[in-house]
Design an enzyme around this catalytic site. Structure first.
Site, short mmCIF file in Angstrom:
data_model
loop_
_atom_site.label_atom_id
_atom_site.label_comp_id
_atom_site.label_asym_id
_atom_site.label_seq_id
_atom_site.Cartn_x
_atom_site.Cartn_y
_atom_site.Cartn_z
N GLY A 221 6.12 0.42 -1.11
CA GLY A 221 6.19 0.76 -0.02
C GLY A 221 7.14 -0.29 0.85
N GLY A 224 8.86 -3.08 -0.58
CA GLY A 224 9.75 -3.04 -1.86
C GLY A 224 9.31 -2.51 -3.09
N ASP A 251 10.84 10.11 -4.11
CA ASP A 251 11.75 11.14 -4.70
C ASP A 251 13.35 10.79 -4.76
OD1 ASP A 251 9.16 12.52 -5.21
OD2 ASP A 251 9.53 13.30 -3.33
#
Length: 307
Positions: A221, A224, A251
């Site tokens: 998140g 990193g 994605d």
């Protein structure tokens, strides 16, 4: 040519609501509706970055028609198995405190007949497109399919010497890694669940090596990522940005990895580009989208530390 597999696609509805809490009544500040499912998010980012991509999986009902129409409008080649059931809807509620709440439908039940139709279609796509080098298999699995479906797809792709990226969780991930995908991209909760451990930056290297996988990216998140690329380990440090919609960022990161690898980027450039794609998605309103100007600017602000 790249191939994405989305077995449980959806229509994604993102609602931005200021001050959202349960038990309230709210009016949206804005809303976005897109074709969703992790593989379709990957497909859209690949297309926006001028890569040729084929999308496959299952589609059904009016929702399925909506998704196909959108893919056609975006000139994304699509070859899905049409089913009797209705493709699901998923809702993301985004708030001004950067929180987001997701409500995900289970999706349709896939019969054995449709399952074998898909396996045949998957085989045909690989056999008829000898230039496919990467396959991305992502997300949840619809009802009716066995937990080893991703493992079967990876094993079949390995016969063609095609690289598979697996982005899933739970039993789907656990079974899938037995077939040795080229890359997995879990988040920290997913890798801890897989290993039944509580990993941190000090103990992740030894535990990840035990998986005996060539490439692993663990997304953290706003903190990193941690990455293993072949025999090298890296810590990815990112600057803070104003997050608008984090859904689809992982994605987008996968799409960036595929493009970077296709272009023979070295490890540092590859991780910077993939991470920048994920961050670019997070600052846009649309799931599975990137801002090209932001992408070029943020790359040089990402720091990669070799462990």
């Amino acid at each position: 040519m790249l191939l994405t597999v989305t077995l449980n696609p959806s229509i994604d509805r993102s609602y931005y609501v200021e001050g959202f809490n349960k038990n309230g009544v709210y009016r949206t500040k804005y809303e976005k509706i897109t074709s969703g499912g992790k593989g379709l998010n990957v497909s859209r980012v690949l297309k926006k970055l001028d890569m040729d991509v084929i999308a496959t999986g299952f589609l059904g009902g009016k929702s399925g028609e909506y998704i196909k129409d959108e893919l056609d409008r975006l000139s994304i080649i699509n070859d899905f198995v049409n089913i009797d059931g209705e493709t699901r809807n998923c809702i993301a509620i985004l708030s001004d405190d950067e929180s987001h709440t997701e409500i995900l439908e289970k999706g349709p039940v896939i019969t054995e007949e449709y399952f074998y139709l898909f396996l045949k279609k998957f085989e045909n796509i690989l056999e008829q497109n000898s230039d496919i080098r990467f396959v991305s298999v992502s997300g949840s699995i619809p009802q009716g399919l066995k937990d080893d479906i991703y493992k079967r797809l990876i094993m079949y792709s390995n016969k063609f010497d095609i690289k598979i990226i697996l982005d899933s969780s739970g039993e789907y991930l656990k079974n899938g890694i037995e077939a040795k995908p080229f890359l997995i991209k879990p988040n920290l909760d997913e890798i801890n669940s897989l290993l039944n451990k509580n990993l941190n930056q000090k103990n992740f290297i030894e535990e990840i090596e035990n998986l005996e996988l060539e490439n692993i990216i663990i997304s953290l998140g706003e903190d990193g990522a941690i990455a293993k690329l072949k025999n090298n380990f890296y810590r990815v440090m990112i600057p803070k940005v104003k997050v608008i919609n984090p859904v689809g960022s992982g994605d987008s990161m996968i799409a960036g990895f595929m493009i970077g690898y296709e272009n023979d980027y070295d490890d540092i450039r590859l991780l910077k580009f993939a991470t920048a794609c994920g961050m670019s998605n997070a600052i846009t309103k649309t799931t599975g989208d990137i801002d090209l100007i932001f992408l070029k600017d943020i790359i040089n602000k990402i720091e990669i530390i070799k462990k």
